[in-house]
Scaffold this motif. Structure first.
Motif, PDB file in Angstrom:
ATOM      1  N   ASP A   1      32.573  43.321  34.351  1.00 50.07           N
ATOM      2  CA  ASP A   1      32.212  41.635  34.686  1.00 50.07           C
ATOM      3  C   ASP A   1      32.316  40.883  33.467  1.00 50.07           C
ATOM      4  OD1 ASP A   1      29.821  40.842  35.066  1.00 50.07           O
ATOM      5  OD2 ASP A   1      29.957  42.521  36.526  1.00 50.07           O
TER       6      ASP A   1
ATOM      7  N   ASP B   1      30.512  37.961  33.484  1.00 47.41           N
ATOM      8  CA  ASP B   1      29.025  37.792  32.521  1.00 47.41           C
ATOM      9  C   ASP B   1      28.498  38.575  32.221  1.00 47.41           C
ATOM     10  OD1 ASP B   1      29.304  36.655  35.523  1.00 47.41           O
ATOM     11  OD2 ASP B   1      27.637  36.337  35.126  1.00 47.41           O
TER      12      ASP B   1
ATOM     13  N   GLY C   1      26.331  34.300  31.459  1.00 46.19           N
ATOM     14  CA  GLY C   1      26.654  32.456  31.900  1.00 46.19           C
ATOM     15  C   GLY C   1      25.703  31.096  30.725  1.00 46.19           C
ATOM     16  N   ARG C   2      24.570  32.005  30.799  1.00 46.01           N
ATOM     17  CA  ARG C   2      23.289  31.154  29.962  1.00 46.01           C
ATOM     18  C   ARG C   2      24.396  30.990  28.420  1.00 46.01           C
ATOM     19  NH1 ARG C   2      21.197  36.555  30.814  1.00 46.01           N
ATOM     20  NH2 ARG C   2      21.021  37.672  28.719  1.00 46.01           N
TER      21      ARG C   2
ATOM     22  N   ASP D   1      23.397  42.191  28.004  1.00 43.76           N
ATOM     23  CA  ASP D   1      22.760  42.271  30.017  1.00 43.76           C
ATOM     24  C   ASP D   1      23.356  43.761  29.225  1.00 43.76           C
ATOM     25  OD1 ASP D   1      21.407  40.753  29.554  1.00 43.76           O
ATOM     26  OD2 ASP D   1      22.601  39.597  31.182  1.00 43.76           O
TER      27      ASP D   1
ATOM     28  N   CYS E   1      36.653  41.613  35.476  1.00 45.62           N
ATOM     29  CA  CYS E   1      36.571  41.091  36.436  1.00 45.62           C
ATOM     30  C   CYS E   1      35.570  39.962  36.849  1.00 45.62           C
ATOM     31  CB  CYS E   1      36.768  42.188  37.913  1.00 45.62           C
ATOM     32  SG  CYS E   1      34.713  43.021  37.708  1.00 45.62           S
ATOM     33  N   GLY E   2      35.206  39.126  37.809  1.00 48.66           N
ATOM     34  CA  GLY E   2      34.619  37.789  38.161  1.00 48.66           C
ATOM     35  C   GLY E   2      34.952  36.514  37.875  1.00 48.66           C
ATOM     36  N   SER E   3      34.115  35.993  36.877  1.00 48.19           N
ATOM     37  CA  SER E   3      34.574  34.877  36.381  1.00 48.19           C
ATOM     38  C   SER E   3      35.093  34.161  35.915  1.00 48.19           C
ATOM     39  CB  SER E   3      33.319  34.128  35.923  1.00 48.19           C
ATOM     40  OG  SER E   3      33.538  33.396  34.436  1.00 48.19           O
ATOM     41  N   SER E   4      36.020  33.361  35.773  1.00 44.91           N
ATOM     42  CA  SER E   4      38.145  32.699  34.874  1.00 44.91           C
ATOM     43  C   SER E   4      37.231  32.564  33.172  1.00 44.91           C
ATOM     44  CB  SER E   4      38.209  31.614  35.202  1.00 44.91           C
ATOM     45  OG  SER E   4      37.099  30.551  35.429  1.00 44.91           O
TER      46      SER E   4
ATOM     47  N   GLN F   1      35.568  32.131  27.170  1.00 42.34           N
ATOM     48  CA  GLN F   1      34.607  32.567  26.503  1.00 42.34           C
ATOM     49  C   GLN F   1      34.384  34.013  26.268  1.00 42.34           C
ATOM     50  OE1 GLN F   1      33.739  30.723  28.891  1.00 42.34           O
ATOM     51  NE2 GLN F   1      33.249  28.798  27.995  1.00 42.34           N
TER      52      GLN F   1
END
Lengths: 404, 156
Positions: free
Chosen positions: B15, B17, B22-23, B40, B62-65, B68
């Motif tokens: 994914d 992340d 996000g940080r 991670d 997969c996951g967020s758009s 980055q």
């Protein structure tokens, strides 16, 4: 008969089409890269400023100078070009677009994966990245590959302690994390009419967790009445009399309270099986479950009691927070010992307010439990609001049975 | 359009992340993303990405758009990604920033030589050649230009 995606995008599944975007939006997280890329395009133009929304929700208020500087730049861009702007405290982008802006039949692009939430209105709403969004801001257009559609057929009504979130987690588990990649979901059947708009928004919100491009309900009388309250007179979309190449039936009466265990959204267990696991934090909010119906349901359980674990509540918008204040829900939550955040995404993405520590477990009503997402070394379990409320009272995972 | 590099093998369902947390998103400094890519998942992975072709399992990205994610891979030196399937937003984002993707299910050993011919729709890994699902002409054109921004500027 064509699917709702085919109707709205005016073509057949598999076809590539260029279409005007009815509404486009970014938040403070994706807006910065969108703005930077838009500048690189070199046109200096925003095609339709009245249709472009900049909605601050991800890190609100700003947590440090870097964030503040980036937000300052994006805010100036929005104001200079006369874009539709919501500053900190307004609420989560998907929720704000769902408060009388997104309408049935529209094509909506948002620079956030959970844009699919707005499929609840019978709109074709999908997430895009910053570069796609920059081109949409400049030209008002984008391309789509019209998706194949998977039908999720609902019958019966939710009962017992189960709520829309349990249904959503159950269908994600049934389809799997990539079960609908490149495709759209349609939620149809006799069971649909019993679902409120807040519930439908929750159900559509999770559709991207199956890889789907969007998840949609056909606009019906429930949709119409909801939008009427915002002064929007809209038509009803008749669901098709058709079958789908892929169909999944769901008896809503058989849905049980479940939890998606870390680190996958598609791995669920009945709440009963996990009962007793001690919790370090509970988080109720986000574009999944931060609506009035959710806050109210949580308050009904904790009213007059004290939570036994640190509990963070993030209303999804100012109007939700305001309604919760008017009806006494907010004071019930505060009296029970909950910490209230300003409207926004809160700790869901692990950048701000409510980050969890190594070895901690957070029970969250959000939509993602990926490894380290809310804090390095922490674990996220996803549940419904009712499960979160019952668990808050005990300080450990607790089945909502009987408490709602 | 031809790409070659050494294989870096990854599992399914990576994914965004895991690609970039996000940080680390609140910055325009791309060296930050380069430094923390896959942190991670495996802190040593970043060092092996320069000149690499990532060969992953299904549902990559997969996951967020968050764009980055492909940008981080590109600035870290990744030349292309091969997977049986990609999350759709990641797919568009990667093409838009000029990072080639190939849909194929292939066996991978770290360090294998990978050659991709996007125009011909073929991939060769450790000497074995096979077909990849062809990209649409629009995507090939975008990749050839180096991404959406340069494609856009060329057209106007």
């Amino acid at each position: 008969m064509p699917s709702l995606s085919e109707r709205i995008l005016a073509g057949v599944a598999g076809e590539y089409v260029d279409r005007e975007v009815d509404r486009a939006y970014v938040h403070d997280g994706t807006g910065v890269l969108t703005y930077e890329t838009w500048r690189a395009l070199g046109t200096g133009e925003v095609a339709r400023p009245s249709r472009v929304y900049v909605l601050f929700d991800h890190i609100v208020p700003a947590n440090n100078s870097t964030t503040a500087d980036l937000q300052h730049e994006l805010r100036n861009f929005a104001l200079f070009h006369g874009l539709q702007f919501s500053d900190i405290g307004g609420g989560i982008c998907h929720q704000l677009m769902g408060e009388g802006i997104a309408l049935p039949g529209e094509i909506i692009a948002g620079a956030d994966s959970h844009t699919c939430t707005l499929g609840a209105f019978g709109a074709f709403a999908t997430g895009v990245g910053a570069t796609d969004m920059a081109a949409i801001v400049a030209s008002g257009m984008t391309w789509f590959r019209i998706p194949d559609t998977i039908g999720l057929i609902f019958s019966g009504t939710l009962s017992g302690g189960a709520e829309a979130k349990d249904l959503a987690l159950t269908y994600v588990a049934r389809l799997g994390m990539d079960g609908a990649t490149y495709r759209a979901l349609e939620f149809i059947g006799d069971g649909v009419s019993s679902l409120s708009m807040d519930s439908r928004l929750t159900i559509c919100n999770l559709s991207v967790e199956t890889g789907a491009k969007t998840g949609m309900f056909y606009a019906d009388q429930v949709t119409r009445e909801y939008l009427m309250a915002y002064g929007q007179e809209t038509a009803i979309q008749d669901p098709p009399d058709r079958t789908y190449n892929q169909e999944y039936p769901f008896d809503l009466g058989a849905i049980e309270p479940v939890i998606a265990v870390s680190p996958r959204v598609d791995t669920i267990r009945p709440v009963d099986e996990l009962a007793g696991i001690p919790l370090d934090q509970i988080f109720v909010g986000t574009c999944t479950n931060g609506r009035y119906e959710d806050l109210s349901r949580f308050a009904a359980v904790v009213r007059g009691k004290k939570v036994k674990v640190r509990t963070i509540i993030g209303p999804a918008s100012r109007s939700i927070m305001s309604k919760a204040a008017r009806t006494g829900v907010l004071s019930d939550l505060i009296a029970a010992g909950c910490t209230i955040l300003p409207p926004g995404c809160g700790p869901c993405l692990g950048a701000h307010m409510g980050v969890i520590g190594e070895g901690e477990i957070c029970l969250s009503t959000s939509n993602r439990n990926f490894r380290n997402r809310m804090g390095v070394g922490g674990e996220i379990y996803l549940s419904s609001v009712a499960t979160a409320a019952a668990s808050a009272i005990r300080g450990e995972i607790t089945s909502p049975g009987g408490m709602v | 359009m031809r790409i070659e590099g050494h294989a870096v093998c990854l599992p399914a369902d990576i994914d965004t992340d895991q690609i970039i947390a996000g940080r680390y998103l609140r910055t325009k400094d791309r060296s930050v993303w380069k430094r923390h890519v896959f942190e991670d998942l495996d802190a040593d992975l970043a060092e092996r990405l320069d000149g690499a072709v990532i060969v992953a399992g299904k549902n990559f990205g997969c996951g967020s758009s968050r764009e980055q994610a492909p940008v981080a891979l590109k600035v870290a030196g990744v030349r292309a990604i091969v997977a049986p399937s990609f999350a759709r937003i990641f797919f568009r984002n990667a093409i838009n920033i000029g990072l080639p993707l190939a849909e194929a299910e292939i066996l991978c050993n770290d360090g294998d030589r990978v050659e991709i011919d996007l125009s011909a729709g073929m991939i060769t890994i450790a000497g074995k050649t096979r077909d990849i699902r062809p990209l649409s002409p629009r995507m090939l054109e975008m990749l050839a230009a180096g991404g959406l921004v340069s494609h856009w500027r060329q057209k106007r």
